[in-house]
Design a protein around this motif. Structure first.
Motif, mmCIF file in Angstrom:
data_model
loop_
_atom_site.group_PDB
_atom_site.id
_atom_site.type_symbol
_atom_site.label_atom_id
_atom_site.label_comp_id
_atom_site.label_asym_id
_atom_site.label_seq_id
_atom_site.Cartn_x
_atom_site.Cartn_y
_atom_site.Cartn_z
ATOM 1 N N GLY A 226 60.805 79.725 88.790
ATOM 2 C CA GLY A 226 60.264 81.056 89.012
ATOM 3 C C GLY A 226 58.843 81.253 88.546
ATOM 4 N N TYR A 227 58.369 80.405 87.614
ATOM 5 C CA TYR A 227 57.076 80.687 87.015
ATOM 6 C C TYR A 227 56.082 79.520 87.046
ATOM 7 C CZ TYR A 227 59.630 84.691 85.187
ATOM 8 O OH TYR A 227 60.396 85.832 85.085
ATOM 9 N N THR A 228 56.538 78.295 86.818
ATOM 10 C CA THR A 228 55.584 77.202 86.621
ATOM 11 C C THR A 228 55.673 76.074 87.639
ATOM 12 O OG1 THR A 228 57.117 76.218 85.022
ATOM 13 C CG2 THR A 228 55.356 77.600 84.144
ATOM 14 N N CYS A 229 56.666 76.057 88.491
ATOM 15 C CA CYS A 229 56.755 75.001 89.502
ATOM 16 C C CYS A 229 55.523 75.054 90.407
ATOM 17 C CB CYS A 229 58.028 75.169 90.323
ATOM 18 S SG CYS A 229 58.152 74.005 91.709
ATOM 19 N N PRO A 230 54.891 73.917 90.713
ATOM 20 C CA PRO A 230 53.721 73.930 91.596
ATOM 21 C C PRO A 230 53.985 74.611 92.938
ATOM 22 C CG PRO A 230 53.912 71.794 90.530
ATOM 23 C CD PRO A 230 55.146 72.562 90.163
ATOM 24 N N GLN A 231 55.184 74.435 93.486
ATOM 25 C CA GLN A 231 55.496 75.093 94.751
ATOM 26 C C GLN A 231 55.434 76.610 94.604
ATOM 27 O OE1 GLN A 231 55.798 74.099 97.761
ATOM 28 N NE2 GLN A 231 56.632 75.930 98.726
ATOM 29 N N THR A 232 55.958 77.127 93.502
ATOM 30 C CA THR A 232 55.908 78.567 93.255
ATOM 31 C C THR A 232 54.481 79.042 93.020
ATOM 32 O OG1 THR A 232 58.141 78.585 92.320
ATOM 33 C CG2 THR A 232 56.695 80.386 91.697
ATOM 34 N N VAL A 233 53.725 78.295 92.209
ATOM 35 C CA VAL A 233 52.364 78.707 91.862
ATOM 36 C C VAL A 233 51.478 78.747 93.098
ATOM 37 C CG1 VAL A 233 50.301 78.035 90.577
ATOM 38 C CG2 VAL A 233 52.547 77.900 89.483
ATOM 39 N N PHE B 237 53.369 73.244 102.764
ATOM 40 C CA PHE B 237 54.389 73.719 101.827
ATOM 41 C C PHE B 237 54.095 75.131 101.324
ATOM 42 C CE2 PHE B 237 55.693 69.195 100.284
ATOM 43 C CZ PHE B 237 56.199 68.943 101.546
ATOM 44 N N GLY B 238 52.851 75.384 100.924
ATOM 45 C CA GLY B 238 52.508 76.679 100.359
ATOM 46 C C GLY B 238 52.285 77.761 101.393
ATOM 47 N N GLY B 239 51.781 77.384 102.558
ATOM 48 C CA GLY B 239 51.458 78.383 103.553
ATOM 49 C C GLY B 239 52.541 78.639 104.570
ATOM 50 N N HIS B 240 53.335 77.627 104.907
ATOM 51 C CA HIS B 240 54.287 77.760 106.013
ATOM 52 C C HIS B 240 55.751 77.599 105.576
ATOM 53 C CE1 HIS B 240 51.108 77.861 109.092
ATOM 54 N NE2 HIS B 240 50.485 76.970 108.335
ATOM 55 N N ARG C 52 57.181 77.329 102.359
ATOM 56 C CA ARG C 52 57.474 78.214 101.234
ATOM 57 C C ARG C 52 58.884 78.044 100.689
ATOM 58 N NH1 ARG C 52 54.191 83.702 103.181
ATOM 59 N NH2 ARG C 52 52.138 82.700 103.168
ATOM 60 N N GLU C 53 59.755 79.053 100.860
ATOM 61 C CA GLU C 53 61.087 79.002 100.258
ATOM 62 C C GLU C 53 61.947 77.875 100.820
ATOM 63 O OE1 GLU C 53 61.852 80.839 104.070
ATOM 64 O OE2 GLU C 53 60.250 81.130 102.599
ATOM 65 N N GLU D 231 69.547 80.101 96.251
ATOM 66 C CA GLU D 231 68.153 80.326 96.640
ATOM 67 C C GLU D 231 67.353 81.070 95.572
ATOM 68 O OE1 GLU D 231 70.733 79.972 100.241
ATOM 69 O OE2 GLU D 231 70.780 81.151 98.392
ATOM 70 N N CYS D 232 68.025 81.746 94.652
ATOM 71 C CA CYS D 232 67.333 82.557 93.645
ATOM 72 C C CYS D 232 66.562 81.658 92.681
ATOM 73 C CB CYS D 232 68.326 83.422 92.886
ATOM 74 S SG CYS D 232 67.568 84.426 91.580
ATOM 75 N N ILE D 233 65.275 81.918 92.509
ATOM 76 C CA ILE D 233 64.455 81.140 91.585
ATOM 77 C C ILE D 233 64.214 81.900 90.278
ATOM 78 C CG2 ILE D 233 63.330 79.830 93.422
ATOM 79 C CD1 ILE D 233 60.889 81.670 93.080
#
Length: 504
Positions: free
Chosen positions: A110-117, A207-210, A212-213, A287-289
């Protein structure tokens, strides 16, 4: 036999529905902004930090020098044979992840994963050019126009700039950053550098733009592993339906009619801010992060309608079950939120709330003990490690040579490793072999019991050493003895035991 009625094909896969998370405000969102700023700053700035190690070593603070097989991290220098330090840090990271997950669930995700950031960063760009949730949904449905094209081009261009910067920052960890940047710009860098930037640019953009989840749901194994890390006392984002059910859209109308109703007004504020697109009111989901943005959204609504915050909160399963038991009517087995409130509308004292002592349960204490023990062991090993070593290989063919005066000579390949960025003068001697003298290749001087060998900074000095023993001292077979390397300036000593072969 066909009945003549066409049947709809069974759909085994549902196409992805694009998620347009609304911008949330609140304490958890502010915390996420802070974490995002810190993690991005660490990633982008670290390769540019300098650390003076003297004239013979690179001055980049953090450097993975593959060409010279070194890893530098400020005052620490790791050689290939010391890779166990890196392995130990990776084990510590794994144990730390287990510890955090057992305490507060998927806080890493929820906070520090590169995918989330990076997804958060890309969403900031998307909101800036296209607006918040409703505006983006409207833009998606709108026909193509100059304004829509302009917004999309600006958004994707900014995404690509961020993606290129991400890939570029990564390669700066593997070479001197200013030099590599100059080579990249002038086209003189190695093709591997350009290929790496291209691959990381593509993955960051996609990953970050398209995706995502979808990366979290389908590509990452952690959602499936985390269940083993949780127990009944782990804090997870929870919809407290013991006070939220039954839901109602008209609170005042329900109060006037005397109907039982909970605090949830079914506004869907928690749903529209969720980056995973789930409804936390349906219970815990893979799915909840646990980013807790739904908590911020719900608390904001509760404040507006004059209800206590915490309808969605971090809670443990034990507390949730205890509160559910209080709110369940024993006769009808249905939820009645009036059972958890007194006549003044305040929660009864029996309601379970957060208790910091859940952090001190056996599982978390065990993880913490292992984590601290590993850290202390690594620090101790780091403080006690040798910065100079020698290794010896005895000649195999021939194992000895008889000289014309009757003395016996053995040959050895000696390697002296200087693991500091300073030049050393190493005193090399033999011990335990009576009457022995040695001759060192590349070093002038008559045969003696010792030799002074200069070794360059951060280098291995390879030598051919011949040890000779006079006839009166020779013992048949193998005689054990030792080579001793001494840095007379620092008094650091390393010893290597070997044998001297003579005829039987």
């Amino acid at each position: 036999m066909s009945d003549g009625i066409a049947k709809e094909p069974i759909q085994l896969y549902e196409a992805r529905k694009k998620i347009h998370p609304k911008r949330a405000t609140g304490s958890f969102r502010r915390f996420k902004w802070i974490v995002m700023a810190i993690t991005l700053a660490i990633y982008y700035i670290t390769p540019w930090l300098r650390w003076d190690r003297g004239e013979f070593a690179p001055d980049q603070a953090v450097l993975i020098d593959i060409a010279n097989r070194r890893f530098y991290a400020f005052f620490i220098e790791i050689w290939p044979q010391e890779f166990y330090f890196v392995a130990g840090m990776l084990v510590m990271a794994g144990i730390g992840l287990f510890l955090v997950t057992s305490v507060v669930g998927r806080a890493w995700c929820g906070y520090t994963c590169p995918q989330t950031v990076w997804t958060d960063l890309f969403l900031v760009v998307e909101r800036y050019f296209e607006g918040d949730r409703n505006a983006r949904i409207k833009l998606d449905k709108a026909p193509w126009s100059f304004d829509k094209l302009r917004k999309r081009v600006l958004k994707h261009t900014t995404w690509l700039i961020i993606a290129v910067a991400t890939g570029g920052a990564w390669i700066f960890y593997f070479a001197d950053a200013p030099t590599l940047l100059r080579d990249l710009v002038t086209g003189q860098a190695h093709y591997v550098a350009y290929a790496t930037v291209a691959v990381l640019t593509t993955t960051t953009y996609v990953f970050g733009g398209h995706m995502r989840e979808q990366v979290c749901n389908y590509m990452c194994p952690w959602p499936r592993i985390q269940a083993a890390m949780l127990d009944e006392d782990s804090l997870v984002v929870t919809y407290n339906d013991w006070r939220g059910e039954p839901r109602t859209h008209g609170t005042k109308k329900a109060e006037a009619s005397g109907e039982a109703h909970g605090d949830c007004i079914d506004c869907n504020a928690c749903v529209v801010v969720c980056p995973a697109g789930i409804d936390i009111r349906d219970g815990q989901q893979m799915e909840c992060i646990t980013c807790a943005l739904c908590i911020d959204a719900c608390d904001d609504i509760m404040g507006k309608i004059g209800r206590p915050t915490g309808l969605i909160s971090y809670s443990t399963l034990n507390d949730y079950n205890a509160n559910m038991a209080l709110a369940t009517d024993p006769e009808s087995a249905t939820l009645n939120p009036d059972l958890v409130r007194d006549k003044d509308g305040k929660f009864v004292d029996a309601i379970k709330h957060f208790d910091w002592r859940i952090f001190l349960r056996p599982r978390t204490l065990l993880y913490f003990f292992i984590w601290v023990s590993l850290g202390l062991a690594l620090l101790f090993a780091l403080s006690q490690r040798d910065r100079m070593t020698i290794s010896i290989q005895h000649d195999r063919n021939p194992v000895f040579v008889t000289l014309k005066d009757g003395s016996i000579r053995n040959g050895y390949n000696v390697k002296i490793l200087n693991m500091i960025p300073e030049k050393r003068l190493i005193h090399l001697s033999v011990e335990g072999l009576e009457g022995a003298v040695m001759t060192v290749s590349d070093i002038e001087g008559a045969p003696a019991s010792f030799a002074t060998v200069p070794v360059d900074p951060d280098q291995v000095r390879s030598l051919r050493v011949f040890v000779r023993q006079s006839p009166e001292n020779i013992k048949s077979g193998q005689t054990p003895f030792s080579f001793i390397a001494t840095d007379q300036q620092s008094n650091e000593v390393d010893t290597y035991s070997t044998v001297f072969d003579a005829p039987e």
